[in-house]
Design a protein around this motif. Structure first.
Motif, PDB file in Angstrom:
ATOM      1  N   ALA A   1       0.834  -1.208   0.000  1.00 30.09           N
ATOM      2  CA  ALA A   1       0.000   0.000   0.000  1.00 30.09           C
ATOM      3  C   ALA A   1       0.862   1.250   0.000  1.00 30.09           C
ATOM      4  O   ALA A   1       0.577   2.223  -0.722  1.00 30.09           O
ATOM      5  N   ALA A   2       1.929   1.244   0.796  1.00 29.82           N
ATOM      6  CA  ALA A   2       2.822   2.398   0.831  1.00 29.82           C
ATOM      7  C   ALA A   2       3.520   2.608  -0.514  1.00 29.82           C
ATOM      8  O   ALA A   2       3.678   3.746  -0.980  1.00 29.82           O
ATOM      9  N   GLN A   3       3.913   1.500  -1.172  1.00 27.59           N
ATOM     10  CA  GLN A   3       4.588   1.618  -2.459  1.00 27.59           C
ATOM     11  C   GLN A   3       3.630   2.123  -3.534  1.00 27.59           C
ATOM     12  O   GLN A   3       3.987   2.981  -4.347  1.00 27.59           O
ATOM     13  N   PHE A   4       2.405   1.598  -3.555  1.00 26.34           N
ATOM     14  CA  PHE A   4       1.426   2.065  -4.542  1.00 26.34           C
ATOM     15  C   PHE A   4       1.083   3.541  -4.306  1.00 26.34           C
ATOM     16  O   PHE A   4       0.884   4.302  -5.265  1.00 26.34           O
ATOM     17  N   ALA A   5       0.973   3.940  -3.040  1.00 22.03           N
ATOM     18  CA  ALA A   5       0.705   5.348  -2.740  1.00 22.03           C
ATOM     19  C   ALA A   5       1.850   6.237  -3.205  1.00 22.03           C
ATOM     20  O   ALA A   5       1.633   7.355  -3.686  1.00 22.03           O
ATOM     21  N   ALA A   6       3.085   5.728  -3.056  1.00 23.91           N
ATOM     22  CA  ALA A   6       4.240   6.499  -3.526  1.00 23.91           C
ATOM     23  C   ALA A   6       4.247   6.640  -5.049  1.00 23.91           C
ATOM     24  O   ALA A   6       4.822   7.593  -5.582  1.00 23.91           O
ATOM     25  N   GLU A   7       3.595   5.693  -5.759  1.00 22.31           N
ATOM     26  CA  GLU A   7       3.519   5.758  -7.217  1.00 22.31           C
ATOM     27  C   GLU A   7       2.419   6.699  -7.687  1.00 22.31           C
ATOM     28  O   GLU A   7       2.213   6.856  -8.895  1.00 22.31           O
ATOM     29  N   GLY A   8       1.662   7.272  -6.757  1.00 22.91           N
ATOM     30  CA  GLY A   8       0.636   8.228  -7.128  1.00 22.91           C
ATOM     31  C   GLY A   8      -0.790   7.739  -6.994  1.00 22.91           C
ATOM     32  O   GLY A   8      -1.731   8.492  -7.300  1.00 22.91           O
ATOM     33  N   LEU A   9      -1.000   6.495  -6.553  1.00 25.33           N
ATOM     34  CA  LEU A   9      -2.353   5.980  -6.376  1.00 25.33           C
ATOM     35  C   LEU A   9      -2.931   6.452  -5.045  1.00 25.33           C
ATOM     36  O   LEU A   9      -2.208   6.618  -4.062  1.00 25.33           O
ATOM     37  N   LYS A  10      -4.230   6.647  -5.027  1.00 25.69           N
ATOM     38  CA  LYS A  10      -4.933   6.960  -3.785  1.00 25.69           C
ATOM     39  C   LYS A  10      -5.341   5.641  -3.144  1.00 25.69           C
ATOM     40  O   LYS A  10      -6.171   4.908  -3.694  1.00 25.69           O
ATOM     41  N   VAL A  11      -4.773   5.319  -1.982  1.00 25.41           N
ATOM     42  CA  VAL A  11      -4.911   4.010  -1.358  1.00 25.41           C
ATOM     43  C   VAL A  11      -5.637   4.153  -0.028  1.00 25.41           C
ATOM     44  O   VAL A  11      -5.324   5.043   0.775  1.00 25.41           O
ATOM     45  N   ILE A  12      -6.601   3.254   0.196  1.00 30.69           N
ATOM     46  CA  ILE A  12      -7.307   3.163   1.471  1.00 30.69           C
ATOM     47  C   ILE A  12      -7.073   1.767   2.038  1.00 30.69           C
ATOM     48  O   ILE A  12      -7.289   0.763   1.347  1.00 30.69           O
TER      49      ILE A  12
ATOM     50  N   ALA B   1     -17.378   8.035  -1.752  1.00 34.46           N
ATOM     51  CA  ALA B   1     -17.078   9.440  -1.491  1.00 34.46           C
ATOM     52  C   ALA B   1     -15.617   9.774  -1.762  1.00 34.46           C
ATOM     53  O   ALA B   1     -15.294  10.850  -2.296  1.00 34.46           O
ATOM     54  N   GLU B   2     -14.699   8.875  -1.414  1.00 36.53           N
ATOM     55  CA  GLU B   2     -13.261   9.156  -1.546  1.00 36.53           C
ATOM     56  C   GLU B   2     -12.742   8.917  -2.953  1.00 36.53           C
ATOM     57  O   GLU B   2     -11.721   9.492  -3.338  1.00 36.53           O
ATOM     58  N   GLU B   3     -13.389   8.018  -3.717  1.00 27.38           N
ATOM     59  CA  GLU B   3     -12.953   7.661  -5.077  1.00 27.38           C
ATOM     60  C   GLU B   3     -11.476   7.237  -5.097  1.00 27.38           C
ATOM     61  O   GLU B   3     -10.650   7.857  -5.777  1.00 27.38           O
ATOM     62  N   PRO B   4     -11.108   6.187  -4.364  1.00 29.46           N
ATOM     63  CA  PRO B   4      -9.699   5.761  -4.342  1.00 29.46           C
ATOM     64  C   PRO B   4      -9.348   4.951  -5.590  1.00 29.46           C
ATOM     65  O   PRO B   4     -10.220   4.557  -6.373  1.00 29.46           O
TER      66      PRO B   4
END
Length: 456
Positions: free
Chosen positions: A111-122, A164-167
């Protein structure tokens, strides 16, 4: 019993009436109204589709070329390998594994790696409080990762939050803790698991959100809950490993966007899971001088060649019933090889305890390991060590003959890269002569036993 209602349709304007008329009231045309044939077979109104029609579905032909789906790399090469090259948008992934094996640790790192790539992660945790997840993230050095965190089990609230968040990616840990208020059963039951998986998968497909579901496993190592959950998702991953070993294997048993049976190898450390670039070298790193019962097998896991060590021990049994203990391989296939050795080669194992182990916690399932297992058993029984620079592979038939296996060239290339200079392979193996290694080709098990061990 009430009669089924008849419908009449105008062939010009498609107007529907319940009785025939010579003139259509909608378009004014004459003699265009005819009785509509039922869509499905007749049956009870509440149990069949009846005569109501839907809209036609657009059809395409097989020659239509579609662009491959875009993928997002996680930055973890072993995870990307198992996923087929990266995360596909609007995909549903199911991850299973034993308790404490490292599923939450791996997915938090991912999750941290995908978030670092620009994805919105929940990250939605249903088993742990948000404070526990934050403590793990800080221990892994991920405290500053831009991952949104929630601790919730109500499926309706989770879907509302996702809308609501559209991740881009949602991780549900775990699916067994989710509950839908429209299902009258306890969380973790078959009905709740099926309903939660269906709602989350449907949301992923319709809203373009990737969803990763964590699933519990049973005592047999299978994913808990109905098997229909595995059919709902696009990818099913198993996280395997032994508590006593630091190695962890992420295996894809189903993947609609990549090869199945692909594996990713990780090493459990104090700072989390670390990917292993060369698993063959790691599995053989603690191998000492050649000893009786030790044989190196060149296997294929998915598209990756992996070298592992088979260890066998044969000892006189103090009991009336000799023991057959297997770790990391199929016990039924071991019984078959023992029967072939006794029947075709006249080498008895009666009154002898047989122990077989795959070093490093690896699990091998392919038939190409038959010859390596036979070599390990004979080496242990005859107290003769197989040369340290030799690898063995081949499939054994019930007649005692040896059959060639697939990807011989890749197996030998991996062995040569790790310093092995010779190999024992079945006769007529394709591309074996181009490997640059010293090969000993065997046509059957009798020939193998006589040339290598001089037993029989």
């Amino acid at each position: 019993m009430a009669k089924a209602q008849k419908n009449f349709v105008c062939s010009k304007c498609a107007a529907v009436t319940t009785k025939w008329s010579g003139r259509c009231d909608e378009c004014g045309e004459w003699n265009t109204i005819a009785e509509e044939k039922p869509l499905t077979a007749s049956g009870p109104t509440k149990k069949s589709l009846g005569g109501m029609r839907g809209k036609p579905v657009p059809l395409t032909n097989l020659s239509t070329k579609d662009t491959p789906p875009p993928r997002t790399s996680s930055g973890i090469a072993e995870l990307d390998r198992v996923l087929g090259g990266g995360l596909v948008p609007a995909s549903a992934i199911l991850v299973g594994g034993d308790p404490g094996i490292g599923k939450s640790t791996l997915l938090l790192q991912a999750a941290a790696q995908f978030a670092a790539e620009g994805l919105k992660v929940i990250y939605v945790s249903g088993e742990e409080a948000a404070a526990q997840v934050r403590m793990r993230a800080q221990r892994l050095g991920l405290g500053q990762a831009p991952v949104k965190l929630a601790a919730e089990t109500n499926l309706r609230d989770i879907l509302t939050t996702m809308e609501a968040e559209e991740p881009d990616l949602v991780i549900i840990d775990s699916i067994q803790t989710m509950w839908a208020d429209n299902v009258d059963s306890a969380p973790g039951s078959v009905s709740q698991v099926r309903a939660a998986a269906h709602e989350l998968t449907t949301f992923a497909k319709t809203r373009g959100v990737s969803v990763i579901l964590v699933g519990h496993v049973t005592k047999d190592g299978q994913l808990a809950g109905p098997r229909v959950v595995e059919h709902m998702v696009d990818t099913v991953l198993y996280f395997e490993g032994e508590r006593g070993h630091q190695f962890r294997l992420l295996r894809a048993v189903k993947n609609r966007f990549g090869p199945a049976n692909e594996i990713g190898v990780f090493e459990m450390t104090g700072d989390g899971l670390r990917e292993v670039k060369n698993p063959s070298a790691l599995f053989l790193s603690e191998r000492d001088d050649p000893a009786p019962g030790s044989v190196v097998f060149a296997g294929i896991e998915g598209t990756r060649p992996v070298l592992v060590e088979f260890q066998a021990l044969v000892a006189p049994s103090p009991h009336a019933q000799a023991r057959r203990t297997v770790v990391g391989w199929d016990g039924g296939r071991l019984a078959m090889i023992l029967a072939v050795l006794e029947s075709r080669c006249s080498i008895p194992f009666a009154g002898l305890d047989v122990y077989l182990n795959v070093a490093g916690g690896m699990k091998v399932s392919e038939p190409a390991a038959d010859l390596a297992v036979a070599a390990a058993l004979l080496s242990a029984r005859e107290d003769v060590a197989v040369p340290k620079d030799c690898v063995v592979f081949g499939e054994l038939s019930l007649s005692g003959s040896l059959r060639p296996v697939n990807q011989t060239e890749n197996r030998l290339k991996e062995a040569k890269k790790l310093g092995f200079s010779s190999a024992i392979v079945p006769a007529r193996s394709k591309a074996a002569e181009k490997s640059g290694m010293t090969l000993r080709e065997m046509s059957d098990l009798v020939n193998f036993v006589g040339e290598v061990f001089g037993a029989g």
